[in-house]
Design a protein around this motif. Sequence first.
Motif, PDB file in Angstrom:
ATOM      1  N   ARG A 124      29.620  53.801  20.604  1.00  9.66           N
ATOM      2  CA  ARG A 124      29.201  52.622  19.821  1.00  9.66           C
ATOM      3  C   ARG A 124      29.609  51.330  20.526  1.00  9.66           C
ATOM      4  NH1 ARG A 124      30.349  54.404  13.465  1.00  9.66           N
ATOM      5  NH2 ARG A 124      29.422  56.463  13.642  1.00  9.66           N
ATOM      6  N   LYS A 125      30.825  51.320  21.093  1.00  7.05           N
ATOM      7  CA  LYS A 125      31.306  50.099  21.755  1.00  7.05           C
ATOM      8  C   LYS A 125      30.488  49.793  23.001  1.00  7.05           C
ATOM      9  CE  LYS A 125      34.910  48.557  19.501  1.00  7.05           C
ATOM     10  NZ  LYS A 125      34.885  47.194  18.937  1.00  7.05           N
ATOM     11  N   LEU A 126      30.268  50.809  23.831  1.00  5.30           N
ATOM     12  CA  LEU A 126      29.609  50.554  25.122  1.00  5.30           C
ATOM     13  C   LEU A 126      28.107  50.341  24.973  1.00  5.30           C
ATOM     14  CD1 LEU A 126      32.319  51.690  26.406  1.00  5.30           C
ATOM     15  CD2 LEU A 126      30.864  52.458  28.254  1.00  5.30           C
ATOM     16  N   PHE A 127      27.494  51.104  24.055  1.00  8.24           N
ATOM     17  CA  PHE A 127      26.035  51.070  24.026  1.00  8.24           C
ATOM     18  C   PHE A 127      25.463  50.293  22.841  1.00  8.24           C
ATOM     19  CE2 PHE A 127      26.933  54.438  26.940  1.00  8.24           C
ATOM     20  CZ  PHE A 127      25.941  54.319  27.898  1.00  8.24           C
ATOM     21  N   ASP A 128      26.116  50.359  21.660  1.00 10.11           N
ATOM     22  CA  ASP A 128      25.521  49.670  20.504  1.00 10.11           C
ATOM     23  C   ASP A 128      25.963  48.213  20.437  1.00 10.11           C
ATOM     24  OD1 ASP A 128      24.602  52.162  20.065  1.00 10.11           O
ATOM     25  OD2 ASP A 128      25.863  52.603  18.330  1.00 10.11           O
ATOM     26  N   GLU A 129      27.257  47.967  20.779  1.00 10.13           N
ATOM     27  CA  GLU A 129      27.753  46.590  20.630  1.00 10.13           C
ATOM     28  C   GLU A 129      27.522  45.764  21.886  1.00 10.13           C
ATOM     29  OE1 GLU A 129      31.777  46.530  19.091  1.00 10.13           O
ATOM     30  OE2 GLU A 129      31.253  48.038  17.602  1.00 10.13           O
ATOM     31  N   ASN A 130      27.634  46.403  23.061  1.00 11.53           N
ATOM     32  CA  ASN A 130      27.457  45.659  24.320  1.00 11.53           C
ATOM     33  C   ASN A 130      26.065  45.880  24.883  1.00 11.53           C
ATOM     34  OD1 ASN A 130      29.788  44.215  24.774  1.00 11.53           O
ATOM     35  ND2 ASN A 130      30.882  46.004  25.549  1.00 11.53           N
ATOM     36  N   ILE A 131      25.054  45.649  24.055  1.00 11.04           N
ATOM     37  CA  ILE A 131      23.703  46.000  24.494  1.00 11.04           C
ATOM     38  C   ILE A 131      23.201  45.102  25.624  1.00 11.04           C
ATOM     39  CG2 ILE A 131      22.612  47.253  22.565  1.00 11.04           C
ATOM     40  CD1 ILE A 131      21.933  44.528  21.393  1.00 11.04           C
ATOM     41  N   ASP A 132      23.856  43.940  25.811  1.00 13.31           N
ATOM     42  CA  ASP A 132      23.366  43.001  26.829  1.00 13.31           C
ATOM     43  C   ASP A 132      23.612  43.512  28.243  1.00 13.31           C
ATOM     44  OD1 ASP A 132      22.659  41.458  24.815  1.00 13.31           O
ATOM     45  OD2 ASP A 132      24.384  40.106  24.904  1.00 13.31           O
ATOM     46  N   THR A 133      24.702  44.292  28.407  1.00 12.70           N
ATOM     47  CA  THR A 133      25.022  44.717  29.771  1.00 12.70           C
ATOM     48  C   THR A 133      24.184  45.936  30.153  1.00 12.70           C
ATOM     49  OG1 THR A 133      26.900  45.839  28.817  1.00 12.70           O
ATOM     50  CG2 THR A 133      27.361  43.785  29.951  1.00 12.70           C
TER      51      THR A 133
ATOM     52  N   LEU B 177      39.387  62.417  27.463  1.00 12.03           N
ATOM     53  CA  LEU B 177      39.964  63.739  27.688  1.00 12.03           C
ATOM     54  C   LEU B 177      40.408  64.335  26.361  1.00 12.03           C
ATOM     55  CD1 LEU B 177      42.200  62.887  30.804  1.00 12.03           C
ATOM     56  CD2 LEU B 177      39.962  64.006  30.811  1.00 12.03           C
ATOM     57  N   CYS B 178      40.260  65.626  26.199  1.00 12.33           N
ATOM     58  CA  CYS B 178      40.646  66.326  24.961  1.00 12.33           C
ATOM     59  C   CYS B 178      39.916  65.675  23.792  1.00 12.33           C
ATOM     60  CB  CYS B 178      42.159  66.258  24.774  1.00 12.33           C
ATOM     61  SG  CYS B 178      43.064  66.948  26.161  1.00 12.33           S
ATOM     62  N   ALA B 179      38.605  65.713  23.851  1.00 17.58           N
ATOM     63  CA  ALA B 179      37.776  64.831  23.023  1.00 17.58           C
ATOM     64  C   ALA B 179      37.264  65.429  21.721  1.00 17.58           C
ATOM     65  CB  ALA B 179      36.583  64.383  23.848  1.00 17.58           C
ATOM     66  N   ALA B 180      37.308  66.763  21.560  1.00 15.07           N
ATOM     67  CA  ALA B 180      36.691  67.379  20.372  1.00 15.07           C
ATOM     68  C   ALA B 180      37.492  67.071  19.098  1.00 15.07           C
ATOM     69  CB  ALA B 180      36.620  68.895  20.575  1.00 15.07           C
ATOM     70  N   PRO B 181      36.873  66.914  17.968  1.00 13.61           N
ATOM     71  CA  PRO B 181      35.428  67.031  17.705  1.00 13.61           C
ATOM     72  C   PRO B 181      34.608  65.834  18.176  1.00 13.61           C
ATOM     73  CG  PRO B 181      36.591  66.441  15.694  1.00 13.61           C
ATOM     74  CD  PRO B 181      37.653  66.673  16.734  1.00 13.61           C
ATOM     75  N   GLY B 182      35.266  64.717  18.545  1.00  9.58           N
ATOM     76  CA  GLY B 182      34.471  63.678  19.196  1.00  9.58           C
ATOM     77  C   GLY B 182      34.505  62.293  18.565  1.00  9.58           C
ATOM     78  N   SER B 183      35.473  62.025  17.683  1.00 13.76           N
ATOM     79  CA  SER B 183      35.432  60.700  17.042  1.00 13.76           C
ATOM     80  C   SER B 183      35.767  59.579  18.035  1.00 13.76           C
ATOM     81  CB  SER B 183      36.342  60.647  15.815  1.00 13.76           C
ATOM     82  OG  SER B 183      37.684  60.535  16.173  1.00 13.76           O
ATOM     83  N   TRP B 184      36.638  59.859  19.019  1.00 22.90           N
ATOM     84  CA  TRP B 184      36.915  58.810  20.021  1.00 22.90           C
ATOM     85  C   TRP B 184      35.664  58.569  20.873  1.00 22.90           C
ATOM     86  CZ3 TRP B 184      42.397  58.249  22.580  1.00 22.90           C
ATOM     87  CH2 TRP B 184      43.351  58.080  21.576  1.00 22.90           C
ATOM     88  N   SER B 185      34.957  59.658  21.195  1.00 22.96           N
ATOM     89  CA  SER B 185      33.725  59.503  21.980  1.00 22.96           C
ATOM     90  C   SER B 185      32.688  58.710  21.196  1.00 22.96           C
ATOM     91  CB  SER B 185      33.146  60.870  22.344  1.00 22.96           C
ATOM     92  OG  SER B 185      33.982  61.524  23.256  1.00 22.96           O
TER      93      SER B 185
END
Length: 310
Positions: free
Chosen positions: A63-72, A50-58
Motif C-alpha cells: 500500500r505504501k509503495l504502490f497505492d500512496e506513492n503512485i507518482d513515482t 523476511l518471515c512475512a507470512a501471513p503477510g500483513s507487513w507485505s
Amino acid sequence: MGKGSKDKRDLYYRKAKEQGYRARSAFKLLQLNDQFHFLDDPNLKRVVDLCAAPGSWSQVLSRKLFDENIDTDSEEKKIVAVDLQPMSPIPHVTTLQADITHPKTLARILDLFGNEKADFVCSDGAPDVTGLHDLDEYVQQQLIMSALQLTTCILKKGGVFVAKIFRGRDIDMLYSQLGYLFDKIVCAKPRSSRGTSLEAFIVCLGYNPPSSWIPKLDVNTSVDEFFQGCYFNRLVISDKLSHWNEEERSIAEFMACGSLESFDSDATYHDLPSSIANTISSLDPVQGPTNPPYKKALELKRSGKLTRSV
Ligand SMILES: C[S@@+](CC[C@H](N)C(=O)[O-])C[C@H]1O[C@@H](n2cnc3c(N)ncnc32)[C@H](O)[C@@H]1O
C-alpha cells in the motif's frame, strides 16, 4: 469465549480486519513508520520482507509503495516477501516460500532484484516456540542473526533494516554489534505491541559497514566470526591488564511509537462510545490460513475417517 469477543477485547485485531490487514502486526510496522518515516521515502524501490507470512507487513509495504506513492515510477519498484509458510498472493508482492537461513534464498532475492541492492529490509521473524525458555531464546537469536546476515549481503549503503527482537539478557551486545554496521540504532516499541511482552523492534538507520569488512550468510559462522574486522580499532581484548579505561557502554536509544491517541494494546476498553460498542459485530478473517497443520485432520473428520489411536 463467544465469536467476536476478541474483536472487542483486542482493538488492533478488530482494526486489522476492518482495514483488510491479515494480521494485527500491520499496525506495528505502521506505527514504527509514523515515527521514522522509512516507508515515506519516494525513492524507495526494492524492499524485502523476511518471515512475512501471513503477510500483513507485505500488505503495508504494497500500500505504501504502490497505492500512496503512485507518482513515482512503479516499473522499478519491487517487494519480495519470504517465509517458510506459503502465502496467499498480495498485489505487487513476489512471494518466496523459502528459509531465510539458506544461502539459496539470498541468491533468489538478488535474482529478482536483477542483482541490484535493496533499499529496505524488515524481519518480523519468530520461530515456533517449544516452551523451553533457553532453547527458544537461543533459536530466536539465531533467527535474528540470520536475518541480519542476509540483510548485510543485500542492503545498499545508507539502507534501513527493521527487525523484531526480544529484549533478553544479551540484547546490549546485539545493539553494540549493530552499531558497527549502521549509523544509528534505536530500540522501538510500538503501542500495538503489548507492553507485557519483551518484544521490541530494532530500527537500524544508515547501513554503513567498515569498508574492509565482508558480509557473509552462513549459519555455521559464529557471531564473533561474522563481526570479525568490524571491531578494528574499537575494541581490544588483551591478556595484559592495563589501567582501566572507562569505555562508553553502547545502549540503544529507546522510543515508544504510535500517537497517544492510538489504542493501548494492553488496555481493555470498557468505555467505547456506544455508537461503536453497539455496532461491533464479529468480522470474518481477511485471509484464511493457506495450509494449516490441522487441515488434514479437518478433512478426515468431515469425511468421517478421523480415528484416534489409543
Ligand atoms: C510473526 S510471523 C510474521 C508476521 C508477518 N510479519 C505479518 O505481518 O503477517 C513470523 C513468521 O516467521 C516465519 N519464519 C520463522 N523462521 C523462518 C525461517 N527460517 N525462514 C523464513 N521464515 C521463517 C514463520 O513461518 C512465521 O510465518
